[in-house]
Scaffold this motif. Structure first.
Motif, PDB file in Angstrom:
ATOM      1  N   THR A  38       0.839  -1.197   0.000  1.00 10.98           N
ATOM      2  CA  THR A  38       0.000   0.000   0.000  1.00 10.98           C
ATOM      3  C   THR A  38       0.877   1.251   0.000  1.00 10.98           C
ATOM      4  OG1 THR A  38      -0.244  -0.040   2.415  1.00 10.98           O
ATOM      5  CG2 THR A  38      -1.940  -1.148   1.126  1.00 10.98           C
ATOM      6  N   ALA A  39       2.075   1.151   0.568  1.00  7.99           N
ATOM      7  CA  ALA A  39       3.013   2.276   0.516  1.00  7.99           C
ATOM      8  C   ALA A  39       3.459   2.545  -0.915  1.00  7.99           C
ATOM      9  CB  ALA A  39       4.220   2.004   1.408  1.00  7.99           C
ATOM     10  N   VAL A  47      -6.947   6.232  -5.352  1.00  9.31           N
ATOM     11  CA  VAL A  47      -5.875   5.625  -4.565  1.00  9.31           C
ATOM     12  C   VAL A  47      -6.442   4.503  -3.696  1.00  9.31           C
ATOM     13  CG1 VAL A  47      -4.163   6.023  -2.748  1.00  9.31           C
ATOM     14  CG2 VAL A  47      -4.435   7.687  -4.578  1.00  9.31           C
ATOM     15  N   GLY A  48      -7.596   4.737  -3.079  1.00  8.56           N
ATOM     16  CA  GLY A  48      -8.238   3.708  -2.263  1.00  8.56           C
ATOM     17  C   GLY A  48      -8.635   2.490  -3.079  1.00  8.56           C
ATOM     18  N   ALA A  49      -9.153   2.723  -4.281  1.00 10.93           N
ATOM     19  CA  ALA A  49      -9.555   1.606  -5.142  1.00 10.93           C
ATOM     20  C   ALA A  49      -8.334   0.798  -5.582  1.00 10.93           C
ATOM     21  CB  ALA A  49     -10.315   2.124  -6.359  1.00 10.93           C
ATOM     22  N   ALA A  53       0.670   4.518  -2.529  1.00  9.14           N
ATOM     23  CA  ALA A  53       0.675   5.904  -2.057  1.00  9.14           C
ATOM     24  C   ALA A  53       1.836   6.692  -2.660  1.00  9.14           C
ATOM     25  CB  ALA A  53       0.753   5.936  -0.535  1.00  9.14           C
ATOM     26  N   ALA A  54       3.024   6.079  -2.701  1.00 11.44           N
ATOM     27  CA  ALA A  54       4.180   6.762  -3.299  1.00 11.44           C
ATOM     28  C   ALA A  54       3.972   6.987  -4.794  1.00 11.44           C
ATOM     29  CB  ALA A  54       5.449   5.947  -3.061  1.00 11.44           C
ATOM     30  N   GLY A  55       3.346   6.029  -5.450  1.00 12.57           N
ATOM     31  CA  GLY A  55       3.036   6.210  -6.876  1.00 12.57           C
ATOM     32  C   GLY A  55       2.063   7.348  -7.106  1.00 12.57           C
ATOM     33  N   ALA A  56       1.083   7.484  -6.218  1.00  9.33           N
ATOM     34  CA  ALA A  56       0.123   8.586  -6.335  1.00  9.33           C
ATOM     35  C   ALA A  56       0.820   9.931  -6.156  1.00  9.33           C
ATOM     36  CB  ALA A  56      -0.994   8.427  -5.305  1.00  9.33           C
ATOM     37  N   VAL A  57       1.729  10.005  -5.192  1.00  6.02           N
ATOM     38  CA  VAL A  57       2.496  11.243  -4.989  1.00  6.02           C
ATOM     39  C   VAL A  57       3.360  11.523  -6.205  1.00  6.02           C
ATOM     40  CG1 VAL A  57       4.333  12.301  -3.615  1.00  6.02           C
ATOM     41  CG2 VAL A  57       2.471  11.095  -2.473  1.00  6.02           C
ATOM     42  N   LEU A  58       3.964  10.488  -6.747  1.00 11.50           N
ATOM     43  CA  LEU A  58       4.836  10.657  -7.911  1.00 11.50           C
ATOM     44  C   LEU A  58       4.076  11.214  -9.103  1.00 11.50           C
ATOM     45  CD1 LEU A  58       7.642  10.236  -9.189  1.00 11.50           C
ATOM     46  CD2 LEU A  58       6.916   7.928  -9.780  1.00 11.50           C
ATOM     47  N   VAL A  59       2.935  10.609  -9.436  1.00 13.30           N
ATOM     48  CA  VAL A  59       2.200  11.111 -10.597  1.00 13.30           C
ATOM     49  C   VAL A  59       1.609  12.493 -10.320  1.00 13.30           C
ATOM     50  CG1 VAL A  59       1.715   8.826 -11.542  1.00 13.30           C
ATOM     51  CG2 VAL A  59       0.048   9.870 -10.041  1.00 13.30           C
ATOM     52  N   ALA A  60       1.293  12.788  -9.064  1.00 16.23           N
ATOM     53  CA  ALA A  60       0.769  14.123  -8.736  1.00 16.23           C
ATOM     54  C   ALA A  60       1.835  15.191  -8.917  1.00 16.23           C
ATOM     55  CB  ALA A  60       0.233  14.141  -7.308  1.00 16.23           C
TER      56      ALA A  60
END
Length: 118
Positions: free
Chosen positions: A63-64, A85-87, A67-74
């Motif tokens: 799950t980390a 992210v939850g899905a 989350a890190a991937g979401a921060v990266l693409v953001a």
């Protein structure tokens, strides 16, 4: 586990140093935030690899990575909603459950250790 004959933390620190130097010299159009997000994502991926090789597997490492991937693409301009992210986390955990089910056995409740009613 080794990368290029070195421990993962050494590789990660070298990547961080190289990215820091490249950003500070202006060689690339990466910002400090973008290079930090890249290092965070690589760190999460290395952690997930280590978790996959360890028994029992720690789902938090995977799950980390999400989350890190979401921060990266953001940081590169694509906003990811919390729902997405939850899905993705749910999908990752479901896949992890399917992959590790053969390695997990239910525990039996232990017998009480003291006298009843005390």
């Amino acid at each position: 586990m080794r990368f290029f004959g070195r421990e993962p933390v050494v590789v990660l620190n070298a990547l961080s140093a190289v990215l820091g130097l490249v950003v500070s010299l202006g060689i690339t159009s990466l910002t400090a935030e973008q290079s930090g997000a890249i290092v965070a994502a690589v760190s999460a991926i290395l952690g997930a690899i280590a978790a996959a090789m360890t028994r029992p597997i720690a789902p938090q490492a995977f799950t980390a990575v999400v989350a890190a991937g979401a921060v990266l693409v953001a940081t590169f301009g694509y906003e990811v909603s919390q729902e997405t992210v939850g899905a993705i986390n749910t999908l990752v955990l479901a896949g992890l459950t399917l992959l590790t089910r053969a390695q997990v056995t239910p525990s039996s409740p232990s017998a009480p250790t003291g006298p009843a009613g005390v």
